[in-house]
Design an enzyme around this catalytic site. Sequence first.
Site, PDB file in Angstrom:
ATOM      1  N   ILE A 188      -4.063   4.446   0.133  1.00 11.32           N
ATOM      2  CA  ILE A 188      -4.613   4.819   1.434  1.00 11.32           C
ATOM      3  C   ILE A 188      -5.745   5.829   1.277  1.00 11.32           C
ATOM      4  CG2 ILE A 188      -4.046   5.803   3.691  1.00 11.32           C
ATOM      5  CD1 ILE A 188      -1.052   5.035   2.952  1.00 11.32           C
TER       6      ILE A 188
ATOM      7  N   TYR B 148       0.848  -1.202   0.000  1.00 12.39           N
ATOM      8  CA  TYR B 148       0.000   0.000   0.000  1.00 12.39           C
ATOM      9  C   TYR B 148       0.875   1.240   0.000  1.00 12.39           C
ATOM     10  CZ  TYR B 148       0.959   0.513   5.028  1.00 12.39           C
ATOM     11  OH  TYR B 148       1.571   0.676   6.248  1.00 12.39           O
ATOM     12  N   CYS B 149       0.317   2.337  -0.518  1.00 15.48           N
ATOM     13  CA  CYS B 149       0.992   3.629  -0.530  1.00 15.48           C
ATOM     14  C   CYS B 149      -0.080   4.709  -0.589  1.00 15.48           C
ATOM     15  CB  CYS B 149       1.981   3.740  -1.688  1.00 15.48           C
ATOM     16  SG  CYS B 149       1.252   3.415  -3.306  1.00 15.48           S
ATOM     17  N   THR B 150       0.311   5.963  -0.731  1.00 14.59           N
ATOM     18  CA  THR B 150      -0.633   7.073  -0.587  1.00 14.59           C
ATOM     19  C   THR B 150      -1.791   6.982  -1.576  1.00 14.59           C
ATOM     20  OG1 THR B 150       1.171   8.473   0.175  1.00 14.59           O
ATOM     21  CG2 THR B 150      -0.876   9.575  -0.493  1.00 14.59           C
TER      22      THR B 150
END
Length: 309
Positions: free
Chosen positions: A213, A184-186
């Site tokens: 996210i 996961y990342c921004t």
Amino acid sequence: MATPKIVLFYVFTPLPDPEAIRLWQHTLADSLGLKGRVIISKDGINATIGGDIDDVKQYVRATKSYAPFKKADIKWSNGEGDDFPRLSVKVRPELVTFGTPDEITVTENGVEGGGTHLKPGALHKLLDERGDDVVFFDGRNAMEAQIGKFRNAIVPDTETTRDFIAEIESGKYDDLKDKPVVTYCTGGIRCEVLSVLMKNRGFEEVYQLDGGIVRYGETFGSSGYWDGSLYVFDKRMHVEFGDGVESIGHCASCDANTPLFVNCENAECRKQYLRCEECTANGRQPLCPDCVQSRGLAEAAPELAITSS
């Protein structure tokens, strides 16, 4: 009255003339008075743009009118006004600088060979079915995870995106290679590439959180598996997905919970670190922990000190 908005989006698609796209994007955004960062490469576009809502809407409509960008997943958020210092539109070899451009193949359908995309609801279904076997793997720089991350997530020791290759090749995470790993990342873009790199290095069951996210927070607010604040790369510096959310970050001076990053006052450092509003107001700990440690070492044993020069 102006209503400031920020949009975040990316599209992986082959672009035969990135420089032409750069000129078009700069002219478009500049004509609307927008600011932010746009990166163009032969593999697509990655943009974070802010301004008045009407101007941002015009920018989005014009950008999506270009066929390769038609399906761009636009993520909207509230700005504060003047969220970016300037407009920057650049052509780079990679949309995300992992330092592995030869490992990534991009077609009109996006990145080939990446992890299975999971929308927020599908992520919860996977967690319901597989429980503690599921591993969250943070695809951001470690600093960002100081104020918020998925519960029990693994946070690699990375200062820049280039550090990920050494991390996943180090052997630290070999015990995860037969487990379901959710990257996961921004906003999702880093995981498009990271999931490929992990699969290429023997991780068998790799997923990526679709929309990152940001989309997860929009869906579940503060009621899901996300804890704390989300670090963002504009004047806001952090956002929360509900009222009363407490950051998991800790002030370097008093250890109080805080999502507030400040820059080290050492002009040769300027590293970001956490300091709460009260400690900032009272001038406590003007240096980051690394500089505090180095200064203490210098005072105790000058011959052992490591300088920044």
